[in-house]
Design an enzyme around this catalytic site. Structure first.
Site, short mmCIF file in Angstrom:
data_model
loop_
_atom_site.label_atom_id
_atom_site.label_comp_id
_atom_site.label_asym_id
_atom_site.label_seq_id
_atom_site.Cartn_x
_atom_site.Cartn_y
_atom_site.Cartn_z
N THR A 211 0.93 -1.25 0.00
CA THR A 211 -0.03 -0.03 -0.04
C THR A 211 0.80 1.49 0.06
O THR A 211 1.88 1.30 0.48
CB THR A 211 -0.84 0.13 1.28
OG1 THR A 211 -1.65 1.23 1.34
CG2 THR A 211 -0.11 0.20 2.67
N THR A 244 -7.81 -4.96 4.72
CA THR A 244 -7.91 -3.62 4.18
C THR A 244 -8.53 -2.91 5.07
O THR A 244 -9.18 -3.30 6.17
CB THR A 244 -8.26 -3.99 2.90
OG1 THR A 244 -8.46 -2.59 2.12
CG2 THR A 244 -9.86 -4.48 2.95
N GLY A 245 -8.37 -1.65 4.60
CA GLY A 245 -8.92 -0.70 5.82
C GLY A 245 -7.97 0.41 6.58
O GLY A 245 -6.94 0.20 6.54
N1 GLY Z 1 -4.62 -0.25 5.31
C1 GLY Z 1 -3.66 0.59 4.81
C2 GLY Z 1 -3.32 1.58 5.66
O1 GLY Z 1 -3.76 1.86 6.76
O2 GLY Z 1 -2.09 2.35 5.64
#
Ligand code: GLY
Length: 340
Positions: A211, A244-245
């Site tokens: 990410t 995710t989140g």
């Molecule tokens: N789930 C990715 C973040 O919070 O960076």
């Protein structure tokens, strides 16, 4: 639209222990009326599952790697590199939205069937952090490298430093600066992470997660995605899970590790994901994060059962398994609508 799939027989099948495998093209591209063979396996493995709609393209590449004899580690790495390298995807890798100072900072981790893992956090200027994470796994005695140390390590391994801030992301950042309100949006258009899990044809588990983190985060902020046990966890005796989140909420509850532990104690992947989401919700009632809190999990067990579940509506995931169903998106069940 047909959801049936062609099947292929290649020289690789013997080494994969399969007599029949399906291709992993998106179902929408498949010709209709294709005869469907009966799989020689249980009809489940290999199984590739990844978060959000960009998982479709990622799954397709991961599947190709598996079919050409690559390992599960090769496959998860190659799969998640797809959105990492795509400037149109604004939550991962190149083109990811920056922090509030305009820096694109990336987090990633990878884990193998032996519980070996590698991660990088707060790395800048490297388009494919997942590949650096793999090098950490393979070439260091450590699990995670961060910041400048991670960058120096990447450069020493031949990675090239690049500007990851695309003109589109820079424009969005400058527009955000006008109000500078931190209010993370995690939905079908603004997803935040690609996580991928694989149960291969030998029944072994593999995982990856990558990410650019929350848009407009504070400089130096690291989320759940590079943290083994939060964004990703697997135990090859039990199952695998990924998140995710909102990373802060997932870290507070050791999200992915909890999903795996619940499966160890007999929960199905869906029950396990739901229980952790329920726990996250309970811990955040009245918390300032609740206004924008979204979190979702994907999970697979050793039997090839899989699921996704999210707190708020709008989470989907991509699945490709060795059945006639094709590489498809599935909407995750959820606890509440966004207005709640
Ligand atoms: N789930 C990715 C973040 O919070 O960076």
């Amino acid at each position: 639209m047909s959801h049936r799939r062609d099947f292929i027989k290649t020289a690789a099948l013997g080494t994969l222990g399969l007599s029949t495998v399906y291709s992993c093209k998106q179902a929408a591209n498949e010709p209709s009326g294709t005869p469907v063979p009966v799989s020689s396996l249980t009809g489940k493995v290999p199984l590739v599952i990844s978060t959000w709609n960009f998982g479709l393209a990622a799954n397709e590449v991961a599947w190709e790697v598996l079919m050409s004899g690559g390992s599960g580690l090769d496959a998860v790495e190659a799969g998640v590199r797809v959105p990492e390298g795509d400037p149109k995807e604004r939550s991962v890798g190149y083109g990811g939205l920056p922090d509030r100072e305009g820096n694109v900072t990336l987090d990633a981790c990878i884990m193998d069937k032996n519980s070996d893992c590698g991660a990088v956090s707060f790395i800048q200027g490297i388009k494919h952090p997942i590949s650096v994470a793999r090098k950490v796994l393979e070439d260091t005695p450590h699990v995670m490298l961060s910041g400048k140390g991670a960058l120096d390590f990447a450069l020493s391994k031949g990675f090239v430093k690049e500007n990851l801030l695309t003109p589109e992301s820079e424009k969005d950042w400058k527009a955000w600066l006008e109000k500078s309100k931190y209010n993370p949006v995690i939905n079908i258009e603004n997803h935040d992470t690609i996580s991928m899990l694989i149960l291969d044809s030998s029944g072994d588990l593999w995982g990856a997660c990558t990410t650019s983190g929350m848009a407009w985060k504070m400089h130096g902020r690291v989320g759940d995605s590079p943290i083994i046990g939060a964004g990703l966890f697997l135990d090859n005796e039990v199952g695998a899970a990924a998140a995710t989140g909102l990373g802060e909420a997932i870290i507070r509850t050791a999200g992915a590790a909890m999903v795996v532990e619940l499966m160890r104690h007999g929960r199905s992947p869906l029950e396990a994901c739901k229980e952790v989401v329920d726990r996250i919700h309970k811990k955040h009632v009245g918390h300032p994060d609740m206004e924008y809190l979204q979190t979702g999990f994907i999970a697979v067990n050793k039997q090839g059962d899989y699921a996704g579940y999210s707190l708020r509506s709008g989470f989907n995931y991509a699945v490709c398994d060795n059945t006639e169903k094709g590489n498809r998106l599935e909407d995750a069940p959820f606890k509440m609508a966004w207005s709640s």
